[in-house]
Design a protein around this motif. Sequence first.
Motif, PDB file in Angstrom:
ATOM      1  N   GLN A   1       0.802  -1.221   0.000  1.00 40.27           N
ATOM      2  CA  GLN A   1       0.000   0.000   0.000  1.00 40.27           C
ATOM      3  C   GLN A   1       0.835   1.271   0.000  1.00 40.27           C
ATOM      4  OE1 GLN A   1      -2.359  -0.569   3.563  1.00 40.27           O
ATOM      5  NE2 GLN A   1      -0.785   0.292   4.892  1.00 40.27           N
ATOM      6  N   GLY A   2       0.204   2.356  -0.462  1.00 42.99           N
ATOM      7  CA  GLY A   2       0.862   3.658  -0.536  1.00 42.99           C
ATOM      8  C   GLY A   2       1.158   4.018  -1.976  1.00 42.99           C
ATOM      9  N   PRO A   3       1.616   5.247  -2.220  1.00 40.81           N
ATOM     10  CA  PRO A   3       1.856   5.666  -3.601  1.00 40.81           C
ATOM     11  C   PRO A   3       3.209   5.194  -4.143  1.00 40.81           C
ATOM     12  CG  PRO A   3       2.062   7.530  -2.088  1.00 40.81           C
ATOM     13  CD  PRO A   3       1.788   6.318  -1.249  1.00 40.81           C
ATOM     14  N   ALA A   4       3.965   4.403  -3.372  1.00 39.66           N
ATOM     15  CA  ALA A   4       5.309   4.033  -3.841  1.00 39.66           C
ATOM     16  C   ALA A   4       5.584   2.551  -3.614  1.00 39.66           C
ATOM     17  CB  ALA A   4       6.348   4.891  -3.117  1.00 39.66           C
ATOM     18  N   THR A   5       4.677   1.695  -4.072  1.00 40.80           N
ATOM     19  CA  THR A   5       4.862   0.257  -3.877  1.00 40.80           C
ATOM     20  C   THR A   5       5.861  -0.317  -4.880  1.00 40.80           C
ATOM     21  OG1 THR A   5       3.005  -0.187  -5.330  1.00 40.80           O
ATOM     22  CG2 THR A   5       2.529  -0.092  -2.988  1.00 40.80           C
ATOM     23  N   ARG A   6       6.165   0.483  -5.899  1.00 45.15           N
ATOM     24  CA  ARG A   6       7.170   0.069  -6.870  1.00 45.15           C
ATOM     25  C   ARG A   6       7.947   1.314  -7.298  1.00 45.15           C
ATOM     26  NH1 ARG A   6       8.246  -4.348  -9.951  1.00 45.15           N
ATOM     27  NH2 ARG A   6       9.137  -3.940 -11.968  1.00 45.15           N
ATOM     28  N   VAL A   7       8.991   1.631  -6.563  1.00 42.59           N
ATOM     29  CA  VAL A   7       9.811   2.806  -6.874  1.00 42.59           C
ATOM     30  C   VAL A   7      10.756   2.420  -8.015  1.00 42.59           C
ATOM     31  CG1 VAL A   7      11.518   4.429  -5.953  1.00 42.59           C
ATOM     32  CG2 VAL A   7       9.658   3.608  -4.480  1.00 42.59           C
ATOM     33  N   MET A   8      10.808   3.261  -9.032  1.00 40.79           N
ATOM     34  CA  MET A   8      11.589   2.920 -10.212  1.00 40.79           C
ATOM     35  C   MET A   8      12.975   3.579 -10.171  1.00 40.79           C
ATOM     36  SD  MET A   8       9.234   1.067 -11.326  1.00 40.79           S
ATOM     37  CE  MET A   8       9.698   0.490 -12.943  1.00 40.79           C
ATOM     38  N   SER A   9      13.863   3.080 -11.014  1.00 45.19           N
ATOM     39  CA  SER A   9      15.213   3.645 -11.135  1.00 45.19           C
ATOM     40  C   SER A   9      15.123   5.117 -11.528  1.00 45.19           C
ATOM     41  CB  SER A   9      15.963   2.857 -12.218  1.00 45.19           C
ATOM     42  OG  SER A   9      16.939   3.659 -12.834  1.00 45.19           O
ATOM     43  N   LEU A  10      16.045   5.933 -11.005  1.00 42.86           N
ATOM     44  CA  LEU A  10      16.041   7.359 -11.383  1.00 42.86           C
ATOM     45  C   LEU A  10      16.641   7.570 -12.775  1.00 42.86           C
ATOM     46  CD1 LEU A  10      17.220   8.989  -8.012  1.00 42.86           C
ATOM     47  CD2 LEU A  10      14.880   8.606  -8.823  1.00 42.86           C
ATOM     48  N   ARG A  11      17.243   6.522 -13.336  1.00 44.48           N
ATOM     49  CA  ARG A  11      17.874   6.639 -14.659  1.00 44.48           C
ATOM     50  C   ARG A  11      17.013   6.026 -15.752  1.00 44.48           C
ATOM     51  NH1 ARG A  11      20.612  10.464 -14.569  1.00 44.48           N
ATOM     52  NH2 ARG A  11      21.863   9.819 -16.347  1.00 44.48           N
ATOM     53  N   ASP A  12      16.039   5.181 -15.361  1.00 45.57           N
ATOM     54  CA  ASP A  12      15.252   4.464 -16.363  1.00 45.57           C
ATOM     55  C   ASP A  12      13.920   4.055 -15.730  1.00 45.57           C
ATOM     56  OD1 ASP A  12      14.060   2.611 -18.016  1.00 45.57           O
ATOM     57  OD2 ASP A  12      15.861   1.394 -18.326  1.00 45.57           O
ATOM     58  N   GLY A  13      12.866   4.755 -16.123  1.00 45.74           N
ATOM     59  CA  GLY A  13      11.555   4.564 -15.493  1.00 45.74           C
ATOM     60  C   GLY A  13      10.925   3.216 -15.766  1.00 45.74           C
ATOM     61  N   SER A  14      11.583   2.369 -16.575  1.00 45.85           N
ATOM     62  CA  SER A  14      11.000   1.050 -16.829  1.00 45.85           C
ATOM     63  C   SER A  14      11.650  -0.014 -15.941  1.00 45.85           C
ATOM     64  CB  SER A  14      11.181   0.667 -18.304  1.00 45.85           C
ATOM     65  OG  SER A  14      12.546   0.456 -18.566  1.00 45.85           O
ATOM     66  N   LYS A  15      12.658   0.396 -15.158  1.00 45.04           N
ATOM     67  CA  LYS A  15      13.355  -0.579 -14.300  1.00 45.04           C
ATOM     68  C   LYS A  15      13.125  -0.229 -12.841  1.00 45.04           C
ATOM     69  CE  LYS A  15      17.782  -0.840 -15.063  1.00 45.04           C
ATOM     70  NZ  LYS A  15      19.115  -0.717 -15.700  1.00 45.04           N
ATOM     71  N   LYS A  16      13.002  -1.249 -12.007  1.00 49.47           N
ATOM     72  CA  LYS A  16      12.761  -0.989 -10.583  1.00 49.47           C
ATOM     73  C   LYS A  16      14.043  -0.479  -9.913  1.00 49.47           C
ATOM     74  CE  LYS A  16      13.112  -4.961  -8.092  1.00 49.47           C
ATOM     75  NZ  LYS A  16      12.821  -6.170  -7.397  1.00 49.47           N
ATOM     76  N   MET A  17      13.906   0.409  -8.947  1.00 51.50           N
ATOM     77  CA  MET A  17      15.076   0.849  -8.174  1.00 51.50           C
ATOM     78  C   MET A  17      15.617  -0.365  -7.431  1.00 51.50           C
ATOM     79  SD  MET A  17      15.423   3.885  -5.309  1.00 51.50           S
ATOM     80  CE  MET A  17      15.203   5.242  -6.430  1.00 51.50           C
ATOM     81  N   SER A  18      16.929  -0.616  -7.568  1.00 54.77           N
ATOM     82  CA  SER A  18      17.456  -1.853  -7.017  1.00 54.77           C
ATOM     83  C   SER A  18      18.888  -1.658  -6.516  1.00 54.77           C
ATOM     84  CB  SER A  18      17.352  -2.916  -8.112  1.00 54.77           C
ATOM     85  OG  SER A  18      18.525  -3.652  -8.210  1.00 54.77           O
ATOM     86  N   LYS A  19      19.221  -2.504  -5.521  1.00 55.71           N
ATOM     87  CA  LYS A  19      20.577  -2.456  -4.961  1.00 55.71           C
ATOM     88  C   LYS A  19      21.606  -2.881  -5.992  1.00 55.71           C
ATOM     89  CE  LYS A  19      18.975  -4.126  -0.520  1.00 55.71           C
ATOM     90  NZ  LYS A  19      18.680  -5.349   0.217  1.00 55.71           N
ATOM     91  N   SER A  20      21.162  -3.697  -6.938  1.00 58.37           N
ATOM     92  CA  SER A  20      22.141  -4.292  -7.848  1.00 58.37           C
ATOM     93  C   SER A  20      22.339  -3.482  -9.123  1.00 58.37           C
ATOM     94  CB  SER A  20      21.716  -5.724  -8.185  1.00 58.37           C
ATOM     95  OG  SER A  20      20.393  -5.724  -8.662  1.00 58.37           O
ATOM     96  N   ASP A  21      21.655  -2.335  -9.255  1.00 56.05           N
ATOM     97  CA  ASP A  21      21.864  -1.523 -10.465  1.00 56.05           C
ATOM     98  C   ASP A  21      23.312  -1.039 -10.504  1.00 56.05           C
ATOM     99  OD1 ASP A  21      21.747   0.574 -12.466  1.00 56.05           O
ATOM    100  OD2 ASP A  21      19.568   0.423 -12.241  1.00 56.05           O
ATOM    101  N   ALA A  22      23.949  -1.157 -11.681  1.00 58.07           N
ATOM    102  CA  ALA A  22      25.361  -0.778 -11.793  1.00 58.07           C
ATOM    103  C   ALA A  22      25.564   0.709 -11.504  1.00 58.07           C
ATOM    104  CB  ALA A  22      25.868  -1.127 -13.186  1.00 58.07           C
TER     105      ALA A  22
END
Length: 343
Positions: free
Chosen positions: A191-212
Motif C-alpha cells: 500500500q501507498g503511492p510508492a509500492t514500486r519505486v523505479m530507477s532514477l535513470r530508467d523509469g521502466s526498471k525498478k530501483m534496485s541495490k544491484s543496479d550498476a
Amino acid sequence: MAFAQRVFSGMQPTGNLHLGNYLGALVNWVKMQDTHDCVYCVVDMHAITMWQDPAALKSAIREVTAAYLAAGLDPKKSIVFNQSKVAEHAELAWVFNCVARLGWLNRMTQFKEKAGKDRENASVGLYAYPCLMAADILLYRATHVPVGEDQKQHLELTRDVAQKFNNDFRPQIEAAGFADGFFPMTEPVIQGPATRVMSLRDGSKKMSKSDASDYARINLTDDADAIAQKVRKAKTDPEPLPSEPKGLEGRSEAENLVGIYAALSERSVEAVLAEFGGGQFSTFKNALADLAVAKLAPLNADMRRLLADPGFVDGVLKDGAERARVIAAETMNHVKDIVGLLR
Ligand code: TYM
C-alpha cells in the motif's frame, strides 16, 4: 478459532537499503507497529543464496538493523532480529521444501531474473528461496506481510504452501484442535503511492541495490549533497508536469518522481499535481530534493549514531531473537506433531 493478527516482514542485508525499500516497505512497517503485533527480520540466510563477502555480510546485517531502528521500528514494541539466530526458520523451510512442488518454484520470476542465463550454476538455495520465505512468515503464523509489489508472487506461493500443508495434514491438524487449519492464508499488504519505486535513470526498471549505476537509486546512507544531486540528475521528459494523474500515463519517469514526492510528503498524487502541475520540472525537482533531504537526513544521522554503538545493535538482535524463538519453537513443535516427527 480465528488467527490472531500478526505482521511479519524482512529485508536482505545485501548492500545498502534504498528509497524503494524505505517507501515500499519500511514506512508501512513502522505504521503497523501501532495496530499489530509485529515481527521484523533481517533475512541473512536469504542473502547467502548468492555469494557474499563474509565480513561485508556481518556489517550489512548491523546496517540494516540500524536502518530499521532509525526509520522508527521500536524494538520494545516489535520483535527485531536476524533470521539465522532462530534455527527454526531453516527447519520449517525443509518441511516446506517437501510440501511445495517443483512446478510452483519453476514459475518464480525472481529466480529467473537472478539466475539469468546460467541457471545450471545458480545455487539450490536460490531456487528454494521462496520456501524459506514462506517459512519465515508461517513460523509466526503471520496474517499480514507488508512488502513492495515485487514480492507479490512469493506471497502467493506462501499461501499455496499454507493451503497444501493444511490439506495434506487435515486430520492431524483437526485432532490437534486447529479447526481453521494450522497456517493462516497470509495477506500481502502492498500500500501507498510508492509500492514500486523505479530507477532514477530508467523509469521502466525498478530501483534496485544491484543496479550498476549509483545514480539509479537513493541509498539510505547517502548524504544531503548526494541525495540532491541524484534527484536533480534524475531522468525526465521535456513536457511540464500535468495537473491530473491521468496526464502521467506513459510518462514513467515523471510518474515515479511524483509518486516519490507523494509518499515522502504523505500526500496523494492528486494533491502533489494540483500544486506542481503546469510548472517546470526543474522547480519540482528542487522541491523534491529539499523534501528528500529533509526526510532522509535525520534517518541517516540516526543510522550513523547507531552504527557507532555496535553493542547496542547486537543487543537488540539478541533480545529480538530470544523473543522470536519462543513463538518459533511453539510452531515447530506443532508442525512436528502434525507431520509425524518425534520431538
Ligand atoms: P528485498 O530485500 O529485496 O526488499 C525488501 C523490501 O523492499 C521492497 N522493495 C521495494 N519496494 C518498492 N520499490 C522498490 N524499488 C523496491 N525494492 C525493494 C521489497 O518489496 C521488500 O518488501 N524476499 C524478500 C525478503 C524476505 C521477506 C521474507 C519479505 C525474505 N523473507 C518474508 C517478507 C516476508 C526480499 O528479497 O526483499
